[in-house]
Motif scaffolding. Structure first.
Motif, short mmCIF file in Angstrom:
data_model
loop_
_atom_site.label_atom_id
_atom_site.label_comp_id
_atom_site.label_asym_id
_atom_site.label_seq_id
_atom_site.Cartn_x
_atom_site.Cartn_y
_atom_site.Cartn_z
N LYS A 146 0.84 -1.20 0.00
CA LYS A 146 0.00 0.00 0.00
C LYS A 146 0.88 1.26 0.00
CE LYS A 146 -3.70 2.29 2.52
NZ LYS A 146 -4.56 2.28 3.69
N GLU A 182 1.01 4.04 -2.97
CA GLU A 182 0.80 5.47 -2.71
C GLU A 182 1.98 6.29 -3.24
OE1 GLU A 182 0.13 5.73 1.46
OE2 GLU A 182 -1.93 4.98 1.33
N ARG A 207 1.84 9.11 -6.16
CA ARG A 207 2.37 10.47 -6.00
C ARG A 207 3.36 10.79 -7.11
NH1 ARG A 207 2.19 9.40 -0.32
NH2 ARG A 207 4.31 8.61 -0.39
#
Length: 145
Positions: free
Chosen positions: A82, A86, A90
């Motif tokens: 996870k 992420e 980004r």
């Protein structure tokens, strides 16, 4: 009162030595070792059953421990995945914004003096879109078009 009388401090008989033949020094220093008595059938069976129940309990405990460790490992792996997703998102967003800024810069810097009137009107609309995006940052889908 007269002088104190002391009794003889040496005993008449040596109390540590006994006259028993079992306590003789010959018996204590004997080189013959006595074998331990063999275990009977019932005792052997009870010991075997006790060991098997202990082994079973240890096996079940190990299975439970392995399951707990697997769950912890899976949870850690999921958390790591996870976090990586992420970070990747980004990075993708940053690259998308950089590409958009580069495209906007090129659109605003384009020389349209040598273009046809239709092409000039297209690039004029593109510049308006760039200015609209700069003045009003995109907070979601735009339904005004």
């Amino acid at each position: 009162m007269g002088p104190t009388v002391l009794l003889n401090e040496t005993p008449l008989h040596d109390l540590t030595a006994s006259d028993s033949p079992l306590d003789s020094p010959m018996n204590q220093d004997s080189l013959i070792q006595k074998d331990p008595r063999p275990i009977g059938r019932k005792a052997t069976k009870a010991k075997r059953e006790n060991n098997s129940t202990n082994d079973t309990a240890k096996f079940l405990e190990q299975i439970a421990l392995n399951g707990t460790m697997r769950i912890e490992r899976d949870m850690k792996r999921d958390a790591d995945e996870k976090a990586m997703d992420e970070e990747y998102a980004r990075g993708r967003d940053y690259i998308r914004k950089q590409d958009m800024e580069k495209k906007d810069w090129e659109t605003m810097a384009m020389d349209t003096s040598h273009l046809s009137p239709e092409t000039k009107s297209f690039w004029k609309l593109e510049r308006r879109d760039v200015m609209r995006r700069r003045i009003f940052p995109d907070d979601g889908p735009n339904n005004t078009d």
